[in-house]
Design a protein around this motif. Sequence first.
Motif, PDB file in Angstrom:
ATOM      1  N   ASN A   2      -7.849  -6.441  -5.417  1.00  0.00           N
ATOM      2  CA  ASN A   2      -8.955  -7.316  -4.643  1.00  0.00           C
ATOM      3  C   ASN A   2      -7.747  -9.269  -5.275  1.00  0.00           C
ATOM      4  OD1 ASN A   2     -11.127  -7.267  -3.448  1.00  0.00           O
ATOM      5  ND2 ASN A   2     -12.727  -7.237  -4.264  1.00  0.00           N
ATOM      6  N   ASP A   4      -5.133  -9.486  -5.875  1.00  0.00           N
ATOM      7  CA  ASP A   4      -3.501  -9.624  -4.909  1.00  0.00           C
ATOM      8  C   ASP A   4      -3.997 -10.102  -3.637  1.00  0.00           C
ATOM      9  OD1 ASP A   4      -0.816  -9.337  -4.942  1.00  0.00           O
ATOM     10  OD2 ASP A   4      -1.368  -7.317  -3.874  1.00  0.00           O
ATOM     11  N   ASN A   5      -5.351  -9.378  -3.376  1.00  0.00           N
ATOM     12  CA  ASN A   5      -5.321 -10.066  -1.973  1.00  0.00           C
ATOM     13  C   ASN A   5      -5.595 -11.114  -1.384  1.00  0.00           C
ATOM     14  OD1 ASN A   5      -5.466  -7.497  -0.052  1.00  0.00           O
ATOM     15  ND2 ASN A   5      -6.970  -6.985  -0.333  1.00  0.00           N
ATOM     16  N   ASP A   6      -6.000 -12.218  -2.610  1.00  0.00           N
ATOM     17  CA  ASP A   6      -6.666 -12.747  -2.632  1.00  0.00           C
ATOM     18  C   ASP A   6      -5.375 -14.260  -3.213  1.00  0.00           C
ATOM     19  OD1 ASP A   6      -9.132 -12.621  -3.587  1.00  0.00           O
ATOM     20  OD2 ASP A   6      -9.773 -13.676  -4.857  1.00  0.00           O
ATOM     21  N   SER A   8      -2.724 -13.006  -2.110  1.00  0.00           N
ATOM     22  CA  SER A   8      -2.212 -13.093  -0.657  1.00  0.00           C
ATOM     23  C   SER A   8      -2.161 -14.062   0.879  1.00  0.00           C
ATOM     24  CB  SER A   8      -2.085 -11.696  -0.772  1.00  0.00           C
ATOM     25  OG  SER A   8      -1.389 -11.411   1.121  1.00  0.00           O
ATOM     26  N   LYS A   9      -4.031 -14.300   0.477  1.00  0.00           N
ATOM     27  CA  LYS A   9      -4.438 -15.226   1.535  1.00  0.00           C
ATOM     28  C   LYS A   9      -3.812 -16.577   0.908  1.00  0.00           C
ATOM     29  CE  LYS A   9      -8.512 -13.037   3.049  1.00  0.00           C
ATOM     30  NZ  LYS A   9      -9.900 -13.022   2.054  1.00  0.00           N
TER      31      LYS A   9
ATOM     32  N   ARG B 308       4.756  -6.811  -0.548  1.00  0.00           N
ATOM     33  CA  ARG B 308       3.741  -6.684  -0.565  1.00  0.00           C
ATOM     34  C   ARG B 308       3.297  -7.285  -1.963  1.00  0.00           C
ATOM     35  NH1 ARG B 308       0.882  -3.349   3.234  1.00  0.00           N
ATOM     36  NH2 ARG B 308      -1.293  -2.685   1.697  1.00  0.00           N
ATOM     37  N   HIS B 375       4.626  -2.136  -4.653  1.00  0.00           N
ATOM     38  CA  HIS B 375       3.703  -2.693  -5.117  1.00  0.00           C
ATOM     39  C   HIS B 375       4.200  -2.221  -6.534  1.00  0.00           C
ATOM     40  CE1 HIS B 375      -0.430  -4.670  -6.565  1.00  0.00           C
ATOM     41  NE2 HIS B 375      -0.631  -3.792  -7.323  1.00  0.00           N
TER      42      HIS B 375
END
Lengths: 643, 385
Positions: A2, A4-6, A8-9, B308, B375
Amino acid sequence: MNHDNDRSKIIGRRAILLGGGKLALLSALVGRMYYLQVLESSKYAVLAEENRINLRLLPPPRGRILDRNGVPMAVNQQNYRVLIVSEQTEDLDDTLDSLSNIIPINDHDRARIAREAKRHRSFVPVTVRENLSWQDVSRIEINTPDLPGVMIDVGQSRNYPLEGLGAHLLGYVSAVSEPDLQSSSDPLLELPGFRIGKAGVERVYDLALRGKGGTSQVEVNAVGRTIRELKRDEGEPGLDLNLTIDLELQQFAAQRLGTESAAAVVIDVHTGDLLVMASTPSFDPNAFNRGLSPDEWKDLIANPRAPLTNKTIAGQYPPGSTFKVMTALAALESGSITPEQRVFCPGQMNLGNISFHCWKKGGHGSVDLIAGIKHSCDVYFYEVARRTGFERIAEMAKRFGLGAPMGLDLPGERPGTIPNKDWKRAMLNQPWHPGETLINAIGQGYVLATPLQLAVMCARVANGGFAVAPHLARDIVDGVRSVPRPSPEWPSLGVSRQSLSLVRKGMFAVCNEPGGTAFGARIKDESLAMSGKSGSAQVRRITVREREGGVKKNEELPWKERDHALFIAYAPESEPRYACCVTVEHGGGGSAVAAPMARDILIEVQKRYPVRTARLPEDGIPVLHPQGHDGHDHEPHDHGDHG
Amino acid sequence: MMSSMHFRFSRSEMSLREKLWHVSWSFVLLVATVCTVGFLTLYSAANGNLEPWAVRQMMRFLVGLTVMLAVAMVDIRMWMRWAYALYVVALVLLAAVEIRGSVGMGAQRWIDLGFIQLQPSEIMKITLVLALARYFHGASYQDVGRPLFLLPPLVMVFAPVGFVLKQPDLGTAMMLTLGSGAMFFLAGVRLWKFAVILISGAAAVPVAWQFMREYQRQRIITFLNPENDPLGAGYHILQSKIALGSGGMFGKGFMLGTQSHLNFLPEKQTDFIFTMLAEEWGMVGGVFLLGLYVLILVYGYAMSLRSRNQFGRLVGLGLTTTFFLYVFINIAMVMGLVPVVGVPLPLISYGGTAMLTLLFGFGLILSVHIHRDIHIGRRGATDDV
């Protein structure tokens, strides 16, 4: 996952922001480019051209100075120089070593070359030696393969082939001084090594002689190295200037004056052409161009005979008895005497309690005008002056050109002095004494004149009373061009032909009648005969005691105390064409020393430029039609072409 | 744990062949194109000669290209593992030249390796990015929000900046500072902190002025008004503007730039090469080159953002930003927008060190791209999610 998604955004968002900022900054660069390369482009294009193009001045060749017949008096000499370009040599010292096998290079020069080579950029040529002989030049040229970086260059330098002859007229050229630079905007003056006229004709006609500088547009790089020549404008060479002087006559006169400290002037009484203007001793103007050593300079200025002074215009002498011509004319014109009136000369004249002596002890007895002039009787002229008054005499003298510069095209003219009451009041704040009238009337006292003034005075008597004025340039030079001199129209001096005729009869008697003071120096060939007037100007005071014991002869006196010898004359007597004045400083008697010189010079002039005698009016004075003497086929100009 | 837990895709252990397959050859071609523009310009700068610049630059490019591909082949995790170590080595070298310089070798900023002169400050441009990326790799948004958390990376930045300033090399210091700032920004440092720094920085200008050396002050004064001293300190900028401006829209033509060929333009083969290019090719040429640079930037962004892992993204974007700073500072400098600080035009200016640094950096970006799907855990390659 999660977080990392943040991240990334976040990083994506911020990367876009950052990228946008970068694009904005790059757009600013494009904007700046547009500003510089499109909006301001023309301004920078001009600046770039100025950067790239260097305007170089090309010095024009200086005009020559020629005599009236085209004989060169001042020329340009090719000056061969050997130059060295240090960047083209493998080793400056080695090359100089090889070069010194061909032409001597002393240690002093070597040090200078090394210094200059260091100071300038390596592609700037440095002068090794100047004024090379042709032999040296060819020897260097042959050896050029072994002399990398050595080159021969031809410059021009001023040369006066006649050395001392005419040096006072020509003047000289010399390096441009700081005041010269400030008073002129001619860019030529800023050229290194450029020389301008500093004295004489070189100075008066400097602009014409100088010419107009040419230009060479060269493309240069940032350090000033020439890449190539783009455009060349040769400019205008200096004007060749003809003088009125006749070199052969000038040389003759100078030789005739010999070692004396003397001056001789010959003038054409109709045109004002100066055929001779000699001042001795002279100097070599080449030395000024070359650069005088301190010793040479000291010698020149310490010489009591003043070689640097042009005595014809800057030497002011008491005219002595030559001035009696003016006294006589003033008296005749004012009517204070008639030619027949006689004066008794007992050898002296008393005025108040002062005695005024005649040069002849014992006196001349009864004397009229002609005899007075012929014998140069002082007492006669004392009496004439007493009756006429010095104001009138002074006025006449000024009319004939004394007391003021003549306006000759030569710098350094002195005005001389013609005194009168006002002058004495202004100069000395003293009243005029009656005795001074007598003394000044015989050309002593305050009266001073230059040889040129006396020659012109004589010419005005000879041409029938016209205000001829002297000049040195054959043509009229206006700025940088010249036009032929038109026939002169001299204004009349307003003196009656009758008076002139009487004075001239007296002057004729001086030279051509037995008993005349200059009879011994007469021209025996009647067609060339001269009329004249001698003068011996006293430079010391003769005491009463000396007069009683017998006045010392000039030969008994030290040089500085001897009389100045003067003689003015014109010839041919029948149709006057040439007037002459000879002045010998401390020469002694005018008739004994100056008159023979004047005679010989006038004979030589007439031989060279013969005057065809025409029928004359009864009174012996030719009728002068100012425009009309084109008809005289004896114009010196015409003969010059054949000479 | 199983390795498949560490890496979601089998690409984690790619063969060399696979890696070569994944190299963005179009990016390599783009870089080579820009370098070719450089060769042509150097050929012109030497008045139509390959010697002395163009040929040597080509050799360096070939060496650099090899280095770039080699770097690209190295696993991104390896770079991450060695990030701090490389940073420390660079910092030691930087300190070494500084100490040796102050001992008496003069302002020598490099270590001579024979075939190339190694400039620690150049190495630092890359290792600092690696080290910061490594630091911020595991940081959460909350972590970055804590001021104390930001202290170590600030030290990491200001240690080399201090050495570089002392050399003194204003250009490199500027690049290190601005590049690091961009990384802080990308890592998520709050915007108000930047605002505070900007404002206090502006307030510090008068203080900094006091500490500047005379020639540095002179450069700033000259930058503000170059016409003041056209033959002295302002000469470079003025001549550069003249050359550039006189080029106009379409330029004077290849090898026909008068200002540069007549040597009015200083440093025409190094720092001022853009001026020469823009004099000969005009605004059209300048914009064309800028376009190529923008393309490189876009590639850099695209490759970085597709990674990524945070480390890859930060390295890619950080190096892209470094590249951007080269471009911007150099061009702005020759056009008189920023002081002359001695930053070369990337891939074009003559000089081996910058070329090598840049190609090394591009190699890292390629590596990021090749290993984009790997990753990496918060604490490094061996850590799990």
